[in-house]
Design a protein around this motif. Structure first.
Motif, PDB file in Angstrom:
ATOM      1  N   ASP A  57      -4.718  -6.464   7.601  1.00 49.92           N
ATOM      2  CA  ASP A  57      -5.203  -5.227   6.984  1.00 49.92           C
ATOM      3  C   ASP A  57      -4.110  -4.540   6.166  1.00 49.92           C
ATOM      4  O   ASP A  57      -4.376  -3.967   5.116  1.00 49.92           O
ATOM      5  N   HIS A  58      -2.852  -4.636   6.620  1.00 50.69           N
ATOM      6  CA  HIS A  58      -1.748  -4.096   5.819  1.00 50.69           C
ATOM      7  C   HIS A  58      -1.594  -4.875   4.515  1.00 50.69           C
ATOM      8  O   HIS A  58      -1.362  -4.294   3.451  1.00 50.69           O
ATOM      9  N   THR A  59      -1.715  -6.190   4.594  1.00 53.79           N
ATOM     10  CA  THR A  59      -1.602  -7.033   3.399  1.00 53.79           C
ATOM     11  C   THR A  59      -2.688  -6.688   2.393  1.00 53.79           C
ATOM     12  O   THR A  59      -2.411  -6.533   1.199  1.00 53.79           O
ATOM     13  N   LEU A  60      -3.920  -6.560   2.872  1.00 52.48           N
ATOM     14  CA  LEU A  60      -5.035  -6.234   1.975  1.00 52.48           C
ATOM     15  C   LEU A  60      -4.887  -4.829   1.383  1.00 52.48           C
ATOM     16  O   LEU A  60      -5.154  -4.617   0.196  1.00 52.48           O
ATOM     17  N   ALA A  61      -4.463  -3.868   2.207  1.00 55.42           N
ATOM     18  CA  ALA A  61      -4.290  -2.494   1.717  1.00 55.42           C
ATOM     19  C   ALA A  61      -3.185  -2.433   0.670  1.00 55.42           C
ATOM     20  O   ALA A  61      -3.340  -1.790  -0.378  1.00 55.42           O
ATOM     21  N   ALA A  62      -2.066  -3.094   0.935  1.00 57.54           N
ATOM     22  CA  ALA A  62      -0.959  -3.098  -0.032  1.00 57.54           C
ATOM     23  C   ALA A  62      -1.383  -3.809  -1.325  1.00 57.54           C
ATOM     24  O   ALA A  62      -1.071  -3.334  -2.423  1.00 57.54           O
ATOM     25  N   SER A  63      -2.106  -4.902  -1.203  1.00 57.80           N
ATOM     26  CA  SER A  63      -2.576  -5.633  -2.386  1.00 57.80           C
ATOM     27  C   SER A  63      -3.547  -4.786  -3.208  1.00 57.80           C
ATOM     28  O   SER A  63      -3.460  -4.740  -4.438  1.00 57.80           O
ATOM     29  N   GLY A  64      -4.454  -4.120  -2.525  1.00 54.24           N
ATOM     30  CA  GLY A  64      -5.414  -3.255  -3.223  1.00 54.24           C
ATOM     31  C   GLY A  64      -4.728  -2.093  -3.921  1.00 54.24           C
ATOM     32  O   GLY A  64      -5.053  -1.761  -5.063  1.00 54.24           O
ATOM     33  N   ALA A  65      -3.759  -1.480  -3.246  1.00 53.86           N
ATOM     34  CA  ALA A  65      -3.037  -0.360  -3.848  1.00 53.86           C
ATOM     35  C   ALA A  65      -2.229  -0.816  -5.058  1.00 53.86           C
ATOM     36  O   ALA A  65      -2.211  -0.147  -6.099  1.00 53.86           O
ATOM     37  N   LEU A  66      -1.583  -1.960  -4.943  1.00 53.51           N
ATOM     38  CA  LEU A  66      -0.790  -2.486  -6.055  1.00 53.51           C
ATOM     39  C   LEU A  66      -1.682  -2.869  -7.242  1.00 53.51           C
ATOM     40  O   LEU A  66      -1.359  -2.564  -8.400  1.00 53.51           O
ATOM     41  N   LEU A  67      -2.814  -3.485  -6.961  1.00 58.51           N
ATOM     42  CA  LEU A  67      -3.746  -3.851  -8.026  1.00 58.51           C
ATOM     43  C   LEU A  67      -4.295  -2.605  -8.714  1.00 58.51           C
ATOM     44  O   LEU A  67      -4.458  -2.585  -9.939  1.00 58.51           O
ATOM     45  N   LEU A  68      -4.560  -1.559  -7.952  1.00 60.00           N
ATOM     46  CA  LEU A  68      -5.025  -0.306  -8.537  1.00 60.00           C
ATOM     47  C   LEU A  68      -3.978   0.264  -9.484  1.00 60.00           C
ATOM     48  O   LEU A  68      -4.294   0.684 -10.604  1.00 60.00           O
ATOM     49  N   LEU A  69      -2.729   0.258  -9.058  1.00 59.51           N
ATOM     50  CA  LEU A  69      -1.656   0.780  -9.903  1.00 59.51           C
ATOM     51  C   LEU A  69      -1.488  -0.023 -11.186  1.00 59.51           C
ATOM     52  O   LEU A  69      -1.394   0.536 -12.280  1.00 59.51           O
ATOM     53  N   VAL A  70      -1.443  -1.342 -11.052  1.00 59.60           N
ATOM     54  CA  VAL A  70      -1.174  -2.192 -12.214  1.00 59.60           C
ATOM     55  C   VAL A  70      -2.432  -2.387 -13.058  1.00 59.60           C
ATOM     56  O   VAL A  70      -2.409  -2.193 -14.279  1.00 59.60           O
ATOM     57  N   LEU A 126       0.580   2.156  -0.449  1.00 60.54           N
ATOM     58  CA  LEU A 126       1.537   1.084  -0.716  1.00 60.54           C
ATOM     59  C   LEU A 126       2.882   1.383  -0.063  1.00 60.54           C
ATOM     60  O   LEU A 126       3.484   0.518   0.587  1.00 60.54           O
ATOM     61  N   PHE A 127       3.350   2.620  -0.192  1.00 67.14           N
ATOM     62  CA  PHE A 127       4.616   3.026   0.420  1.00 67.14           C
ATOM     63  C   PHE A 127       4.583   2.837   1.931  1.00 67.14           C
ATOM     64  O   PHE A 127       5.500   2.270   2.524  1.00 67.14           O
ATOM     65  N   ARG A 128       3.507   3.298   2.576  1.00 62.70           N
ATOM     66  CA  ARG A 128       3.400   3.179   4.040  1.00 62.70           C
ATOM     67  C   ARG A 128       3.328   1.723   4.475  1.00 62.70           C
ATOM     68  O   ARG A 128       3.946   1.343   5.480  1.00 62.70           O
ATOM     69  N   CYS A 129       2.606   0.900   3.742  1.00 59.48           N
ATOM     70  CA  CYS A 129       2.516  -0.521   4.098  1.00 59.48           C
ATOM     71  C   CYS A 129       3.882  -1.185   3.997  1.00 59.48           C
ATOM     72  O   CYS A 129       4.277  -1.954   4.873  1.00 59.48           O
ATOM     73  N   VAL A 130       4.611  -0.887   2.949  1.00 61.53           N
ATOM     74  CA  VAL A 130       5.930  -1.488   2.774  1.00 61.53           C
ATOM     75  C   VAL A 130       6.904  -0.933   3.806  1.00 61.53           C
ATOM     76  O   VAL A 130       7.683  -1.668   4.414  1.00 61.53           O
ATOM     77  N   LYS A 131       6.845   0.378   4.044  1.00 64.48           N
ATOM     78  CA  LYS A 131       7.749   1.021   5.011  1.00 64.48           C
ATOM     79  C   LYS A 131       7.533   0.474   6.421  1.00 64.48           C
ATOM     80  O   LYS A 131       8.501   0.198   7.140  1.00 64.48           O
ATOM     81  N   GLU A 132       6.276   0.330   6.814  1.00 62.80           N
ATOM     82  CA  GLU A 132       5.954  -0.148   8.163  1.00 62.80           C
ATOM     83  C   GLU A 132       6.085  -1.665   8.271  1.00 62.80           C
ATOM     84  O   GLU A 132       6.136  -2.207   9.364  1.00 62.80           O
ATOM     85  N   GLY A 133       6.098  -2.338   7.148  1.00 63.66           N
ATOM     86  CA  GLY A 133       6.152  -3.798   7.157  1.00 63.66           C
ATOM     87  C   GLY A 133       4.754  -4.375   7.117  1.00 63.66           C
ATOM     88  O   GLY A 133       3.832  -3.840   7.713  1.00 63.66           O
ATOM     89  N   ARG A 180       2.599  -6.410   8.562  1.00 58.06           N
ATOM     90  CA  ARG A 180       2.557  -7.112   9.848  1.00 58.06           C
ATOM     91  C   ARG A 180       1.155  -7.516  10.289  1.00 58.06           C
ATOM     92  O   ARG A 180       0.981  -8.052  11.364  1.00 58.06           O
ATOM     93  N   SER A 181       0.163  -7.200   9.482  1.00 61.27           N
ATOM     94  CA  SER A 181      -1.196  -7.592   9.838  1.00 61.27           C
ATOM     95  C   SER A 181      -2.001  -7.801   8.558  1.00 61.27           C
ATOM     96  O   SER A 181      -1.624  -7.298   7.498  1.00 61.27           O
TER      97      SER A 181
END
Length: 113
Positions: A19-32, A7-14, A16-17
């Motif tokens: 796959d980043h959106t899906l990875a950030a969403s998956g990481a956030l859903l895992l946390l919450v 999640l940190f890397r996706c947000v830090k890098e922006g 922009r694709s």
């Protein structure tokens, strides 16, 4: 807590694709949906049940029924979050692989080193 790193890397890098959106969403859903739900719902319920003293009265069945019904409902939420997390992260990896193999990842840093 690799999901925090992703999640940190996706947000830090922006974001922009896809796959980043899906990875950030998956990481956030895992946390919450898994970690925080366990910490703030299941653990307190388990602790309260552990403190309960069985008396042998009819109240024991009532306490168990209330615990079991609520705990099971929240466990289903946690299970659905886990399934959705797996689908999101698998889709992110698939899209990332396709993007990188097609040359769409030139000059981008990998999410994991």
């Amino acid at each position: 807590l690799a999901c925090c790193y992703v999640l940190f890397r996706c947000v830090k890098e922006g974001i922009r694709s896809p796959d980043h959106t899906l990875a950030a969403s998956g990481a956030l859903l895992l946390l919450v949906g898994e970690f925080l739900l366990t910490a703030f719902v299941h653990v307190p319920k388990n602790d309260a049940l552990a403190r309960y003293v069985v008396t042998g009265s009819g109240n024991d069945a009532t306490v168990w029924a209330k615990y079991f019904t609520s705990w099971t409902r929240w466990n289903h939420v946690r299970m659905l979050a886990s399934i959705a997390t797996s689908a999101l992260l698998a889709s992110a990896l698939s899209l990332r692989g396709a993007r990188l193999s097609a040359g769409g990842g030139a000059g981008t840093a990998p999410l994991m080193h």
